[in-house]
Design a protein around this motif. Structure first.
Motif, PDB file in Angstrom:
ATOM      1  N   PRO A 170       4.202  -6.325   4.796  1.00 29.45           N
ATOM      2  CA  PRO A 170       2.821  -5.905   5.097  1.00 29.45           C
ATOM      3  C   PRO A 170       2.797  -4.644   5.974  1.00 29.45           C
ATOM      4  O   PRO A 170       3.505  -4.565   6.972  1.00 29.45           O
ATOM      5  CB  PRO A 170       2.232  -7.097   5.846  1.00 29.45           C
ATOM      6  N   THR A 171       1.991  -3.676   5.572  1.00 28.97           N
ATOM      7  CA  THR A 171       1.885  -2.424   6.326  1.00 28.97           C
ATOM      8  C   THR A 171       1.279  -2.698   7.698  1.00 28.97           C
ATOM      9  O   THR A 171       0.218  -3.322   7.785  1.00 28.97           O
ATOM     10  CB  THR A 171       0.991  -1.436   5.560  1.00 28.97           C
ATOM     11  N   PRO A 172       1.944  -2.248   8.757  1.00 33.00           N
ATOM     12  CA  PRO A 172       1.439  -2.529  10.104  1.00 33.00           C
ATOM     13  C   PRO A 172       0.297  -1.598  10.499  1.00 33.00           C
ATOM     14  O   PRO A 172       0.489  -0.662  11.268  1.00 33.00           O
ATOM     15  CB  PRO A 172       2.674  -2.307  10.983  1.00 33.00           C
ATOM     16  N   VAL A 173      -0.873  -1.834   9.931  1.00 29.62           N
ATOM     17  CA  VAL A 173      -2.078  -1.096  10.327  1.00 29.62           C
ATOM     18  C   VAL A 173      -3.213  -2.107  10.440  1.00 29.62           C
ATOM     19  O   VAL A 173      -3.178  -3.148   9.786  1.00 29.62           O
ATOM     20  CB  VAL A 173      -2.446   0.005   9.310  1.00 29.62           C
ATOM     21  N   ALA A 174      -4.200  -1.797  11.276  1.00 31.17           N
ATOM     22  CA  ALA A 174      -5.130  -2.866  11.622  1.00 31.17           C
ATOM     23  C   ALA A 174      -6.578  -2.409  11.823  1.00 31.17           C
ATOM     24  O   ALA A 174      -7.237  -2.793  12.766  1.00 31.17           O
ATOM     25  CB  ALA A 174      -4.643  -3.564  12.886  1.00 31.17           C
ATOM     26  N   LEU A 175      -7.087  -1.581  10.897  1.00 26.22           N
ATOM     27  CA  LEU A 175      -8.515  -1.265  11.000  1.00 26.22           C
ATOM     28  C   LEU A 175      -9.322  -2.521  10.650  1.00 26.22           C
ATOM     29  O   LEU A 175     -10.324  -2.830  11.265  1.00 26.22           O
ATOM     30  CB  LEU A 175      -8.890  -0.116  10.052  1.00 26.22           C
TER      31      LEU A 175
ATOM     32  N   ASN B 156       0.796  -1.236   0.000  1.00 28.79           N
ATOM     33  CA  ASN B 156       0.000   0.000   0.000  1.00 28.79           C
ATOM     34  C   ASN B 156       0.823   1.277   0.000  1.00 28.79           C
ATOM     35  O   ASN B 156       0.316   2.348   0.297  1.00 28.79           O
ATOM     36  CB  ASN B 156      -0.932   0.060   1.208  1.00 28.79           C
ATOM     37  N   ALA B 157       2.110   1.148  -0.332  1.00 30.09           N
ATOM     38  CA  ALA B 157       2.948   2.354  -0.346  1.00 30.09           C
ATOM     39  C   ALA B 157       2.668   3.173  -1.595  1.00 30.09           C
ATOM     40  O   ALA B 157       2.207   2.654  -2.607  1.00 30.09           O
ATOM     41  CB  ALA B 157       4.413   1.958  -0.313  1.00 30.09           C
ATOM     42  N   TYR B 158       2.960   4.463  -1.512  1.00 34.55           N
ATOM     43  CA  TYR B 158       2.913   5.329  -2.688  1.00 34.55           C
ATOM     44  C   TYR B 158       4.193   6.147  -2.740  1.00 34.55           C
ATOM     45  O   TYR B 158       4.518   6.857  -1.785  1.00 34.55           O
ATOM     46  CB  TYR B 158       1.703   6.267  -2.653  1.00 34.55           C
ATOM     47  N   HIS B 159       4.902   6.030  -3.844  1.00 35.11           N
ATOM     48  CA  HIS B 159       6.148   6.780  -3.971  1.00 35.11           C
ATOM     49  C   HIS B 159       6.213   7.578  -5.262  1.00 35.11           C
ATOM     50  O   HIS B 159       7.281   8.076  -5.608  1.00 35.11           O
ATOM     51  CB  HIS B 159       7.344   5.821  -3.881  1.00 35.11           C
ATOM     52  N   GLY B 160       5.100   7.682  -5.974  1.00 38.37           N
ATOM     53  CA  GLY B 160       5.093   8.461  -7.196  1.00 38.37           C
ATOM     54  C   GLY B 160       4.551   7.656  -8.364  1.00 38.37           C
ATOM     55  O   GLY B 160       4.169   6.494  -8.204  1.00 38.37           O
TER      56      GLY B 160
ATOM     57  N   GLY C 278       5.936   0.949  -5.163  1.00 37.45           N
ATOM     58  CA  GLY C 278       4.641   1.283  -4.579  1.00 37.45           C
ATOM     59  C   GLY C 278       3.778   0.038  -4.493  1.00 37.45           C
ATOM     60  O   GLY C 278       4.154  -1.031  -4.970  1.00 37.45           O
ATOM     61  N   GLY C 279       2.605   0.193  -3.895  1.00 34.45           N
ATOM     62  CA  GLY C 279       1.781  -0.994  -3.730  1.00 34.45           C
ATOM     63  C   GLY C 279       0.297  -0.693  -3.669  1.00 34.45           C
ATOM     64  O   GLY C 279      -0.457  -1.395  -2.998  1.00 34.45           O
ATOM     65  N   ILE C 280      -0.146   0.355  -4.349  1.00 37.17           N
ATOM     66  CA  ILE C 280      -1.577   0.664  -4.316  1.00 37.17           C
ATOM     67  C   ILE C 280      -2.199   0.111  -5.584  1.00 37.17           C
ATOM     68  O   ILE C 280      -1.955   0.615  -6.677  1.00 37.17           O
ATOM     69  CB  ILE C 280      -1.798   2.185  -4.169  1.00 37.17           C
TER      70      ILE C 280
END
Ligand SMILES: *Cc1c(COP(=O)(O)O)cnc(C)c1O
Length: 433
Positions: free
Chosen positions: A161-166, A128-132, A141-143
């Motif tokens: 894996p992005t460490p977020v947990a909604l 889910n990264a965004y770098h341009g 990136g990963g979106i």
């Protein structure tokens, strides 16, 4: 592109302070700092003057084989401000190119490093990264919405894996999932370090992913391990830099010194395209040698280090100091939290995420299982239309309402931004009900 044809887009003719004025004379507060880059407002005397003064000397020549006083002075100012060890500055003209430059430098570095060359051909990067939007920056990136279709064009990376947990996968508690993500990061570094040229990360906050905030200590842990395994850390502070998370650079919050620091967006006060990739003496030295040795970094954009943009950037840094903006950002941060607190219990607000003055309010169809609204409801978009009617420009990321006020925005105006946002969310939800 159909939506752009179907909708009436305001045509902005002027900006005054923190307001945008369209050709019909409608005024809107600029709630996202003109896409996350404006720092002190529009038509800021000090920045305008600095650009005009530079315009009286020269607008542009080249940094390929030449240099200019504003470019030299800004490089010094950035190095003085940056985390320890970042002593070299490579200019370009956008966040994408700043990241592209870091990736290519890291890749080449391993083949030329004086401690013995290594073939390291892949990168660790966050899901889910965004770098341009250029092909290299998309590769790290990963979106999937932005990047999925380009799969065959991209180079291979290893995603952490992005460490977020909604929303956690089945079988995990929130805490358990975050621990799993950290353990995965550690495992991937240990298993792949010999083939990894760099670890690319947006420190603390993944902006375009929807203002996703990493747990405290995550960045520090990444730094410890990348250092242990000799992996250059590439910190993309294009969005989080210049005070937005509450410290001047986000890396400072966890006392992290990366090997590459990518800067753009806020660097030139949101006036002109400019970017910089900072790196260390260690990396730089791998590129030294006689021309025939072929150690040169063959990369340079035509408008790199543009003098007008560098002059704007210098004026912006000066204003930042003069107006003690870090302290002001602290006050802005507290005000936003206070103003948005009532939304936290709203049945259609899944989560309010805030780091400094970066804010994401995630709307959900139901808090039960955090189910999203159907995509065609375009809830995020509906909220921004309601906000526009009320004199506020914001731009969502899907159903995440983003607030990104300029660091220089006065508190009374920021209070209005928050109030209008709350009203607009309520209005859009009522329309749907
Ligand atoms: C916006 C952004 C970029 C890309 O910058 P551009 O100037 O649009 O190319 C890169 N990284 C991050 C974290 C960003 O937010």
């Amino acid at each position: 592109m159909q939506a752009f044809r179907d909708e009436n887009v305001p045509i902005i003719e002027r900006g005054e302070g923190f307001e945008l004025i369209d050709i019909e004379g409608n005024r809107y507060i600029d709630g996202i700092s003109s896409l996350w880059c404006n720092m002190h407002g529009h038509q800021v005397q000090e920045v305008d003057d600095a650009i005009r003064e530079q315009l009286g000397k020269i607008a542009h020549t080249t940094m390929l084989g030449l240099s200019s006083p504003p470019a030299i002075q800004l490089a010094k100012a950035l190095v003085d401000r940056a985390p320890a060890g970042l002593t070299k500055v490579f200019y370009s003209d956008s966040g994408s190119t700043a990241v592209e430059v870091a990736i290519k430098l890291a890749f080449q570095y391993h083949q030329q490093k004086t401690r013995g060359p290594e073939k390291r051909t892949t990168f660790l990067c966050m899901s889910n990264a965004y770098h341009g939007d250029t092909v290299g920056s998309v590769s790290v990136g990963g979106i999937s919405l932005f990047h999925g279709i380009y799969g065959h064009l991209l180079f291979k990376t290893i995603q952490v894996p992005t460490p977020v947990a909604l929303r956690t996968p089945d079988g995990y508690t929130r805490e358990g999932y975050l621990e799993h993500c950290v353990a995965e990061m550690e495992r991937l570094i240990r298993e792949h370090h010999h083939e990894v040229a760099g670890f690319v990360i947006e420190p603390l906050v993944q902006g375009a992913a929807g203002i996703q905030i990493h747990p405290t200590g995550y960045l520090k842990r990444v730094r410890e391990l990348t250092r242990q395994y000799d992996i250059p850390l590439i910190a993309d502070e294009v969005a989080v830099g210049f005070g937005r998370t509450g410290t001047f650079f986000a890396c400072e919050r966890e006392e992290v010194a990366p090997d590459f620091l990518c800067l753009a967006k806020g660097i030139s006060a949101g006036y002109l395209p400019l970017a910089a990739t900072l790196t260390t003496d260690e990396i730089f030295s791998a590129f030294l040698g006689q021309p025939h040795e072929g150690r040169t970094f063959y990369h340079g954009h035509t408008y790199t280090g543009n003098p007008l943009a560098c002059a704007a950037a210098l004026a912006s840094l000066e204003l930042f100091e003069q107006q003690n903006l870090l302290e002001h950002i602290g006050k802005q941060t507290a005000l936003i939290a206070e103003k948005l607190a009532p939304l936290a219990e709203h049945p259609h607000v899944g989560e309010i995420r805030q780091k400094g003055i970066m804010v994401g309010i995630e709307l959900v169809g139901s808090r039960e299982g955090m189910l999203a609204f159907p995509a065609n409801a375009r809830m995020g978009h509906q909220v921004t239309l309601e906000a526009r009617k009320r004199g506020l420009i914001i731009r969502p990321l899907g159903d995440v309402i983003v607030l990104m006020p300029a660091p220089g925005m006065p508190l009374d105006l920021l209070g209005k931004v928050c109030d209008i946002t709350v009203e607009s969310i309520q209005a859009a939800l009522e329309l749907r009900a």
